[in-house]
Design a protein around this motif. Structure first.
Motif, PDB file in Angstrom:
ATOM      1  N   VAL A 140      57.727 -55.897 -88.437  1.00  0.00           N
ATOM      2  CA  VAL A 140      57.350 -56.591 -87.202  1.00  0.00           C
ATOM      3  C   VAL A 140      55.839 -56.542 -87.018  1.00  0.00           C
ATOM      4  CG1 VAL A 140      57.536 -56.489 -84.683  1.00  0.00           C
ATOM      5  CG2 VAL A 140      59.575 -56.253 -86.092  1.00  0.00           C
ATOM      6  N   ARG A 141      55.250 -55.388 -87.302  1.00  0.00           N
ATOM      7  CA  ARG A 141      53.792 -55.243 -87.166  1.00  0.00           C
ATOM      8  C   ARG A 141      53.064 -56.197 -88.116  1.00  0.00           C
ATOM      9  NH1 ARG A 141      49.792 -51.776 -89.478  1.00  0.00           N
ATOM     10  NH2 ARG A 141      48.136 -51.404 -87.989  1.00  0.00           N
ATOM     11  N   ARG A 186      52.166 -62.026 -76.477  1.00  0.00           N
ATOM     12  CA  ARG A 186      50.955 -62.665 -75.978  1.00  0.00           C
ATOM     13  C   ARG A 186      49.778 -62.316 -76.874  1.00  0.00           C
ATOM     14  NH1 ARG A 186      49.299 -65.343 -71.890  1.00  0.00           N
ATOM     15  NH2 ARG A 186      51.197 -65.063 -70.704  1.00  0.00           N
ATOM     16  N   PHE A 187      49.136 -63.355 -77.406  1.00  0.00           N
ATOM     17  CA  PHE A 187      47.925 -63.220 -78.207  1.00  0.00           C
ATOM     18  C   PHE A 187      46.762 -63.672 -77.341  1.00  0.00           C
ATOM     19  CE2 PHE A 187      51.287 -63.669 -81.309  1.00  0.00           C
ATOM     20  CZ  PHE A 187      50.944 -62.746 -82.284  1.00  0.00           C
ATOM     21  N   CYS A 228      34.786 -62.803 -82.595  1.00  0.00           N
ATOM     22  CA  CYS A 228      36.047 -62.985 -81.865  1.00  0.00           C
ATOM     23  C   CYS A 228      36.901 -61.730 -81.988  1.00  0.00           C
ATOM     24  CB  CYS A 228      36.824 -64.169 -82.428  1.00  0.00           C
ATOM     25  SG  CYS A 228      35.968 -65.742 -82.252  1.00  0.00           S
ATOM     26  N   ILE A 229      37.490 -61.350 -80.865  1.00  0.00           N
ATOM     27  CA  ILE A 229      38.446 -60.249 -80.854  1.00  0.00           C
ATOM     28  C   ILE A 229      39.778 -60.830 -80.415  1.00  0.00           C
ATOM     29  CG2 ILE A 229      39.088 -58.051 -79.820  1.00  0.00           C
ATOM     30  CD1 ILE A 229      36.090 -57.489 -79.544  1.00  0.00           C
ATOM     31  N   LEU A 230      40.758 -60.699 -81.290  1.00  0.00           N
ATOM     32  CA  LEU A 230      42.098 -61.210 -81.037  1.00  0.00           C
ATOM     33  C   LEU A 230      43.004 -60.008 -80.819  1.00  0.00           C
ATOM     34  CD1 LEU A 230      43.898 -63.729 -80.925  1.00  0.00           C
ATOM     35  CD2 LEU A 230      44.311 -63.424 -83.349  1.00  0.00           C
ATOM     36  N   ALA A 231      43.637 -59.942 -79.644  1.00  0.00           N
ATOM     37  CA  ALA A 231      44.493 -58.797 -79.295  1.00  0.00           C
ATOM     38  C   ALA A 231      45.901 -59.303 -79.003  1.00  0.00           C
ATOM     39  CB  ALA A 231      43.927 -58.076 -78.091  1.00  0.00           C
ATOM     40  N   HIS A 268      49.045 -51.290 -78.381  1.00  0.00           N
ATOM     41  CA  HIS A 268      48.172 -52.460 -78.328  1.00  0.00           C
ATOM     42  C   HIS A 268      47.405 -52.573 -79.641  1.00  0.00           C
ATOM     43  CE1 HIS A 268      46.136 -55.575 -76.117  1.00  0.00           C
ATOM     44  NE2 HIS A 268      44.990 -55.136 -76.587  1.00  0.00           N
ATOM     45  N   ALA A 269      47.369 -53.764 -80.215  1.00  0.00           N
ATOM     46  CA  ALA A 269      46.682 -53.966 -81.490  1.00  0.00           C
ATOM     47  C   ALA A 269      45.664 -55.087 -81.348  1.00  0.00           C
ATOM     48  CB  ALA A 269      47.692 -54.306 -82.578  1.00  0.00           C
TER      49      ALA A 269
END
Length: 171
Positions: A82-83, A127-128, A148-151, A158-159
């Motif tokens: 999943v990760r 949610r991205f 850019c930081i995509l979380a 939280h990744a």
């Protein structure tokens, strides 16, 4: 009463030497406890075949420990799967955004209009969120560096991933 005679008993000490003893040969005594007897001595010719309860319980315990280990590995593998899926989706979202932003390099008007960006998208309940900042004249004059930081968060830790891209004018 039978009288036992004393007769010499020859035993082999080595291939070249014999030892003579005048003692009576010892009879082998039967074991006192049943567990010390061999199975065929306890039961005679009708010895039961199979496993004892202790052997079955020990085998079941060893099998249970092995199966618990396998179950733990499978559970850990599904979490990692999943990760990895979320990381792949994040990379595809970032790639899509950067491809659209790269088109701005070919027009002076769109290149000068590039600004900081924030976006959010929900995919399969996850949610991205993307936050991009733009630095002018970095690393070279007339270029723009976008960080850019995509979380993402899906009830697990939280990744996030950080991407840096440099736009240079192509006009």
């Amino acid at each position: 009463m039978v009288k036992k005679s004393w007769r010499p008993v020859f035993t082999e000490a080595s291939p070249f030497c014999r030892v003579v003893s005048t003692e009576l040969p010892l009879k082998i005594a039967k074991p006192i406890f049943a567990s010390e007897a061999r199975p065929h001595e306890r039961w005679g010719e009708n010895a039961p075949s199979g496993f004892t309860l202790i052997e079955v319980l020990m085998a079941a315990a060893i099998l249970a420990i092995g199966l618990m280990g396998i179950a733990a590995v499978i559970a850990r593998a599904s979490v990692q799967d999943v990760r990895a899926n979320h990381i792949s989706r994040a990379n595809f979202l970032m790639e899509e955004f950067l491809e659209n932003a790269t088109r701005a390099q070919y027009s002076a008007q769109t290149f000068n209009a590039l600004t900081d960006t924030a976006a959010s998208r929900v995919i399969d309940g996850v949610r991205f969120t993307m936050n991009c900042t733009l630095a002018e004249n970095t690393p070279v004059e007339r270029c723009k560096e976008m960080t850019c930081i995509l979380a993402w968060d899906n009830t697990s830790p939280h990744a996030s991933a950080r991407y840096v891209y440099v736009f240079s004018p192509k006009f």
